[in-house]
Design a protein around this motif. Structure first.
Motif, mmCIF file in Angstrom:
data_model
loop_
_atom_site.group_PDB
_atom_site.id
_atom_site.type_symbol
_atom_site.label_atom_id
_atom_site.label_comp_id
_atom_site.label_asym_id
_atom_site.label_seq_id
_atom_site.Cartn_x
_atom_site.Cartn_y
_atom_site.Cartn_z
ATOM 1 N N PHE A 138 -31.289 23.787 30.248
ATOM 2 C CA PHE A 138 -32.435 24.292 29.489
ATOM 3 C C PHE A 138 -31.990 25.234 28.371
ATOM 4 O O PHE A 138 -32.617 25.274 27.302
ATOM 5 C CB PHE A 138 -33.427 24.980 30.426
ATOM 6 C CG PHE A 138 -34.396 24.023 31.060
ATOM 7 C CD1 PHE A 138 -35.668 23.848 30.535
ATOM 8 C CD2 PHE A 138 -34.027 23.273 32.163
ATOM 9 C CE1 PHE A 138 -36.558 22.948 31.103
ATOM 10 C CE2 PHE A 138 -34.902 22.358 32.735
ATOM 11 C CZ PHE A 138 -36.178 22.197 32.212
ATOM 12 N N SER A 139 -30.919 25.972 28.589
ATOM 13 C CA SER A 139 -30.409 26.846 27.534
ATOM 14 C C SER A 139 -29.937 26.015 26.335
ATOM 15 O O SER A 139 -30.227 26.355 25.178
ATOM 16 C CB SER A 139 -29.249 27.693 28.065
ATOM 17 O OG SER A 139 -28.749 28.551 27.061
ATOM 18 N N PHE A 140 -29.226 24.917 26.617
ATOM 19 C CA PHE A 140 -28.762 24.074 25.505
ATOM 20 C C PHE A 140 -29.934 23.392 24.804
ATOM 21 O O PHE A 140 -29.960 23.297 23.567
ATOM 22 C CB PHE A 140 -27.769 23.020 25.987
ATOM 23 C CG PHE A 140 -27.372 22.065 24.899
ATOM 24 C CD1 PHE A 140 -26.585 22.493 23.843
ATOM 25 C CD2 PHE A 140 -27.840 20.757 24.900
ATOM 26 C CE1 PHE A 140 -26.254 21.633 22.802
ATOM 27 C CE2 PHE A 140 -27.506 19.890 23.873
ATOM 28 C CZ PHE A 140 -26.711 20.330 22.820
ATOM 29 N N MET A 141 -30.905 22.897 25.567
ATOM 30 C CA MET A 141 -32.067 22.260 24.948
ATOM 31 C C MET A 141 -32.814 23.259 24.074
ATOM 32 O O MET A 141 -33.315 22.907 22.994
ATOM 33 C CB MET A 141 -32.990 21.673 26.010
ATOM 34 C CG MET A 141 -32.397 20.497 26.757
ATOM 35 S SD MET A 141 -33.606 19.596 27.777
ATOM 36 C CE MET A 141 -34.200 20.916 28.854
ATOM 37 N N ASN A 142 -32.898 24.507 24.509
ATOM 38 C CA ASN A 142 -33.515 25.551 23.697
ATOM 39 C C ASN A 142 -32.734 25.755 22.397
ATOM 40 O O ASN A 142 -33.317 25.975 21.336
ATOM 41 C CB ASN A 142 -33.574 26.855 24.489
ATOM 42 C CG ASN A 142 -34.267 27.964 23.727
ATOM 43 O OD1 ASN A 142 -35.382 27.802 23.260
ATOM 44 N ND2 ASN A 142 -33.598 29.098 23.586
ATOM 45 N N ALA A 143 -31.391 25.653 22.494
ATOM 46 C CA ALA A 143 -30.557 25.789 21.291
ATOM 47 C C ALA A 143 -30.808 24.642 20.319
ATOM 48 O O ALA A 143 -30.807 24.839 19.094
ATOM 49 C CB ALA A 143 -29.080 25.835 21.677
ATOM 50 N N LEU A 144 -31.038 23.439 20.849
ATOM 51 C CA LEU A 144 -31.374 22.292 19.984
ATOM 52 C C LEU A 144 -32.688 22.541 19.251
ATOM 53 O O LEU A 144 -32.801 22.327 18.037
ATOM 54 C CB LEU A 144 -31.496 21.012 20.811
ATOM 55 C CG LEU A 144 -30.264 20.146 21.023
ATOM 56 C CD1 LEU A 144 -30.652 18.884 21.790
ATOM 57 C CD2 LEU A 144 -29.584 19.777 19.708
ATOM 58 N N ALA A 145 -33.710 22.983 20.010
ATOM 59 C CA ALA A 145 -35.013 23.252 19.407
ATOM 60 C C ALA A 145 -34.906 24.377 18.376
ATOM 61 O O ALA A 145 -35.505 24.306 17.289
ATOM 62 C CB ALA A 145 -36.021 23.614 20.494
ATOM 63 N N ALA A 146 -34.131 25.416 18.701
ATOM 64 C CA ALA A 146 -33.958 26.536 17.776
ATOM 65 C C ALA A 146 -33.290 26.087 16.486
ATOM 66 O O ALA A 146 -33.671 26.509 15.386
ATOM 67 C CB ALA A 146 -33.132 27.637 18.446
ATOM 68 N N GLY A 147 -32.287 25.210 16.622
ATOM 69 C CA GLY A 147 -31.611 24.687 15.435
ATOM 70 C C GLY A 147 -32.558 23.921 14.539
ATOM 71 O O GLY A 147 -32.488 24.012 13.302
ATOM 72 N N LEU A 148 -33.480 23.176 15.156
ATOM 73 C CA LEU A 148 -34.442 22.402 14.380
ATOM 74 C C LEU A 148 -35.464 23.313 13.706
ATOM 75 O O LEU A 148 -35.864 23.064 12.560
ATOM 76 C CB LEU A 148 -35.142 21.390 15.296
ATOM 77 C CG LEU A 148 -36.035 20.350 14.613
ATOM 78 C CD1 LEU A 148 -35.245 19.542 13.593
ATOM 79 C CD2 LEU A 148 -36.662 19.430 15.649
#
Length: 286
Positions: free
Chosen positions: A245-255
């Motif tokens: 979930f931390s990495f998925m949050n990083a993906l969303a944040a990058g977008l």
């Protein structure tokens, strides 16, 4: 360098048959440790010679030395719910149990961050930004993560779809994919054949595939344009949850950062909609 790291570092340079050997070793180390080179080759459909050449490619003197490394480095107890429970019981014997569990999660997140290639991350965010449509797939134990990611990306951009084979015609969905599509695939041990097959078919349609798994050599490796390994001390989505979930949050944040202006406009439209009837305010203190 330990055996897992050695295989990962050499994997892309191996032949197709040798990659099958490498994957089999990581997935079934106990079986390999107890089998001859000939038996191992027969089990995965390659020749004994291929198995021996694989050993040489990793600079082992032969199959016996490879088996020794497997016994010493890979034959730790395999993950299971009971193993997960036992690990937590051991933590309970120490003070501040909840803090100990959360500390393990923090360490796993840090290990995951170390394993992410920044160029791959930047490419994934770029393709998510430019895609005509984004699809997200995760089945069984990976479904909750896929559901969260599709919802979150849907707040950032339009045209995000969670693939649900139980309620939709997946073939129809796949037929509409093309080079302007992105598929995010979440797949953890034990890997589902259905997930891998959908990823392969999407790739054949020209779709850009982003894989998220527990190993660079996971079955979705071949169908992924970029693959992000999520660290876990065991092959279990339970222990990988925080890192995932931390990495998925990083993906969303990058977008969000990439599409800052478009995201702002999207939020303005959201706030302008009269939706008060959908929500209820919490009771205030008197």
């Amino acid at each position: 360098m330990d055996l897992k790291q050695l295989i990962h570092s050499q994997f892309d340079d191996l032949s197709k048959s040798q990659k099958k050997v490498a994957t089999h070793i990581l997935d079934f180390p106990r079986q390999v440790a107890l089998s001859s080179a000939q038996e191992m080759g027969e089990a995965i459909g390659v020749s004994e010679t291929t198995v021996i050449r694989f050993c040489y490619s990793l600079e082992f003197s032969g199959y016996t030395e490879l088996q020794k490394a497997i016994r010493e480095q890979l034959l730790s107890p395999e993950s299971s719910l009971s193993a997960y429970q036992q690990a937590k019981v051991e933590l309970q014997q120490q003070p501040h149990f909840f803090a100990q569990v959360m500390e393990q999660d923090r360490a796993a997140i840090a290990e995951t961050a170390k394993g992410i290639e920044e160029a791959d991350y930047d490419l994934a965010v770029e393709r998510l930004s430019q895609a005509r449509k984004v699809h997200v797939l995760g089945l069984r134990s990976s479904f909750a993560a896929a559901n969260w990611l599709s919802y979150t990306l849907g707040l950032v951009r339009s045209e995000v779809q969670l693939i649900r084979p139980e309620t939709e015609d997946v073939i129809q969905t796949l037929s509409e994919m093309d080079s302007g599509s992105v598929l995010i695939v979440i797949s953890f041990h034990r890997y589902l054949k259905e997930t891998v097959k959908i990823a392969e078919l999407a790739k054949e349609q020209g779709c850009f595939v982003i894989g998220i798994s527990d190993s660079q050599l996971a079955p979705i490796h071949a169908a992924s344009d970029v693959l992000f390994p999520i660290y876990s001390p065991n092959k279990s989505t339970l222990d990988a949850t925080a890192s995932l979930f931390s990495f998925m949050n990083a993906l969303a944040a990058g977008l969000v950062v990439k599409e800052k202006e478009a995201f702002g406009q999207r939020q303005e439209k959201y706030r302008a909609l009269d939706s008060d009837y959908l929500f209820i305010e919490g009771a205030g203190k008197k």
